[in-house]
Design a protein around this motif. Structure first.
Motif, PDB file in Angstrom:
ATOM      1  N   ASP A  30      15.821 -17.062 -31.104  1.00  0.00           N
ATOM      2  CA  ASP A  30      17.607 -16.560 -30.892  1.00  0.00           C
ATOM      3  C   ASP A  30      18.393 -16.293 -29.858  1.00  0.00           C
ATOM      4  N   ASN A 224      13.404  -1.030 -28.756  1.00  0.00           N
ATOM      5  CA  ASN A 224      13.828  -2.127 -29.458  1.00  0.00           C
ATOM      6  C   ASN A 224      12.839  -2.894 -29.886  1.00  0.00           C
ATOM      7  N   ASP A 229      13.096 -13.181 -38.325  1.00  0.00           N
ATOM      8  CA  ASP A 229      14.185 -13.967 -39.657  1.00  0.00           C
ATOM      9  C   ASP A 229      14.196 -14.152 -40.754  1.00  0.00           C
ATOM     10  N   THR A 438      16.962  -6.243 -41.706  1.00  0.00           N
ATOM     11  CA  THR A 438      18.823  -5.845 -40.432  1.00  0.00           C
ATOM     12  C   THR A 438      18.131  -5.585 -39.114  1.00  0.00           C
ATOM     13  N   VAL A 439      17.253  -5.287 -39.316  1.00  0.00           N
ATOM     14  CA  VAL A 439      16.345  -5.568 -38.101  1.00  0.00           C
ATOM     15  C   VAL A 439      15.447  -7.239 -37.481  1.00  0.00           C
ATOM     16  N   THR A 440      15.740  -7.697 -37.562  1.00  0.00           N
ATOM     17  CA  THR A 440      15.685  -9.010 -37.390  1.00  0.00           C
ATOM     18  C   THR A 440      15.917  -9.339 -35.961  1.00  0.00           C
ATOM     19  N   GLU A 442      17.527 -11.551 -34.428  1.00  0.00           N
ATOM     20  CA  GLU A 442      18.596 -12.100 -33.729  1.00  0.00           C
ATOM     21  C   GLU A 442      19.020 -11.128 -33.383  1.00  0.00           C
ATOM     22  N   ALA A 443      18.707  -9.164 -34.300  1.00  0.00           N
ATOM     23  CA  ALA A 443      19.569  -8.810 -33.935  1.00  0.00           C
ATOM     24  C   ALA A 443      18.392  -7.652 -32.407  1.00  0.00           C
ATOM     25  N   TYR A 444      17.023  -7.728 -32.728  1.00  0.00           N
ATOM     26  CA  TYR A 444      16.175  -7.676 -31.560  1.00  0.00           C
ATOM     27  C   TYR A 444      16.608  -8.152 -29.743  1.00  0.00           C
ATOM     28  N   ARG A 446      19.711  -9.918 -29.356  1.00  0.00           N
ATOM     29  CA  ARG A 446      21.018  -9.419 -29.205  1.00  0.00           C
ATOM     30  C   ARG A 446      21.193  -8.064 -27.997  1.00  0.00           C
ATOM     31  N   GLU A 447      20.532  -7.117 -28.998  1.00  0.00           N
ATOM     32  CA  GLU A 447      20.433  -5.837 -28.376  1.00  0.00           C
ATOM     33  C   GLU A 447      19.913  -5.705 -27.113  1.00  0.00           C
ATOM     34  N   LYS A 450      22.350  -7.391 -24.154  1.00  0.00           N
ATOM     35  CA  LYS A 450      23.319  -6.333 -24.277  1.00  0.00           C
ATOM     36  C   LYS A 450      23.213  -5.636 -23.197  1.00  0.00           C
TER      37      LYS A 450
END
Length: 454
Positions: A30, A224, A229, A438-440, A442-444, A446-447, A450
């Motif tokens: 991602d 983090n 996926d 939820t903790v995907t 993609e989220a990893y 992105r965070e 960021k």
């Protein structure tokens, strides 16, 4: 928009993405969905230590690699990275094999990586460096005048100061972390242990948000957790359930419950204890004999490190003993294979299993646990038996949490999983799936990015 630059010890070949890709490649997909640069070792051994950068373009991503010579590979990879840092950061001080020349080789390879990478960078690139092989890389880039935002993520555990001080010249390695703007860990426990080392060994006090004032700027430590996926893997498992491989597996079980373990062949994974636990399950709970089969897939790795050769011999012996003691003419209790299996096939196997057995002695996260959860059938889910020392256990509390050093406790958890009512299995798995979806990955990505861009 800033370009994302990923740096890892091994760079996945564009031709090998998909079913055979490893956890890091899948987890970082991602981060590069809009293109970018992926830099690192090609996996090839060259005749000389000075290799040209080779580039391959695919789907908007530039894969840039360099080769290592045999001496660099032996000192950097086999030596310091996997014979010193790996056992240290997995709490196995007795297995550390430190040599000063290996440390020097480790630093030199990171210096070579830095010199090659610096020529590839653009001024606004966000550089995200991964794992224990490349801890000094940020420091070497800074020495070359690189001003980019630099992030580092450690995928394996970290240790408290009382253990880290066992590393010769460990303060030198610890200072290398201070070259990064952001340093990430899988769990808050690993982050706390890192900051404990920073304070006790380097005398640098962290603020409440993990920021540390260093001689060159500010570094922030964050927790983090990496994910998968989950939706994609669930779809893969649903499709793979009908695959010829999964159908063959189910036919071979003849209605028996399946226990599955999938790991690299590594002493950190707790495989000898796991084999002992299965033997004790059959001994202490004889009602499960001829009603359960255990499939352990343990792909060979790092076969040039002596400890890995030893564990393979130990597991061969234990598997033979269990099958010799409990097998019947129409039932082999333990199936043990040491070759890799593709992710699409594994997805179908996970879905067919009653128990996912994930019992490492220490692990940064362990994505097998999350893949097992994502693969389950909501109407008839299996049960995850999970080590308390896997990073995944911090969030996956509805699994049956065990101490991996106690084979009897693992055996009792397997027994509990085998007799668990359907309603309880559904309830536990629904809660676990809620977190994994939820903790995907993609989220990893992105965070972390960021935090790095802040």
């Amino acid at each position: 928009m800033a370009r994302i630059v990923i740096v890892s010890n091994r760079v996945p070949s564009p031709n090998e993405r998909g079913p055979r890709a490893g956890g890091l490649a899948v987890g970082l997909a991602d981060a590069l969905k809009d293109g970018g640069l992926w830099f690192g070792w090609s996996g090839e051994i060259a005749k000389t230590s000075r290799s040209e950068v080779k580039r391959v373009e695919a789907d908007g991503i530039t894969y840039a690699t360099i080769d290592l010579c045999q001496e660099d590979y032996d000192r950097f990879y086999v030596g310091f990275a996997n014979s010193t840092l790996w056992p240290l950061l997995h709490f196995r001080l007795g297995l550390i094999d430190f040599k000063r020349e290996d440390l020097e080789g480790y630093i030199e390879v990171n210096r070579t990586y830095a010199a090659a990478l610096a020529l590839e960078l653009r001024p606004d690139d966000l550089v995200w460096i991964h794992d224990y092989h490349l801890i000094p890389l940020g420091q070497e880039l800074r020495k070359l005048g690189v001003k980019n935002r630099l992030g580092f993520f450690l995928h394996i555990p970290f240790v408290p100061a009382s253990l880290f001080t066992a590393l010769p010249q460990g303060n030198q390695l610890l200072r290398a972390f201070c070259a990064y703007d952001v340093v990430g860990f899988q769990t808050d426990e690993h982050r706390r242990d890192f900051l404990d080392c920073i304070e006790q060994i380097l005398g640098l006090k962290a603020e409440s948000d993990g920021q540390v004032e260093t001689s060159t700027g500010r570094m922030q430590a964050i927790a983090n957790p990496i994910g998968i996926d989950a939706r994609g893997f669930a779809a893969l498992a649903t499709k793979a359930e009908r695959s010829p491989e999964t159908q063959r597996l189910k036919a071979s079980l003849v209605g028996r419950a399946l226990v599955i373990g999938v790991d690299r062949l590594d002493y950190s994974k707790g495989l000898p204890n796991r084999f002992d636990a299965f033997g004790r399950l059959l001994n202490s709970f004889p009602e499960h004999r001829q009603k359960v089969s255990y499939l352990q897939i343990a792909a060979r790795s790092r076969e040039d490190v002596s400890e890995y050769q030893a564990i393979r011999r130990e597991l061969d012996r234990k598997a033979g003993n269990i099958n010799g003691r409990f097998a019947e003419f129409d039932w082999v209790p333990l199936r043990y294979m040491t070759r890799a299996v593709g992710r699409n096939t594994l997805a179908g196997f996970y879905r067919a299993a009653r128990i996912g057995l994930v019992t490492p002695l220490r692990d940064g996260m362990n994505l097998v646990a999350k893949e097992f959860i994502a693969a389950q059938d909501d109407n008839d889910p299996g049960v995850l038996v999970l080590s308390r020392f896997a990073g995944a256990a911090e969030d996956l509390s509805e699994a049956l949490i065990v101490n991996p050093f106690d084979p009897d406790e693992i055996a009792e958890a397997m027994h509990q999983a085998l007799i668990m009512p359907l309603d309880e299995r559904k309830d536990r798995m629904a809660r676990l799936r809620g977190r994994v979806f939820t903790v995907t990955a993609e989220a990893y990505c992105r965070e972390f990015l960021k935090a790095l861009a802040a």
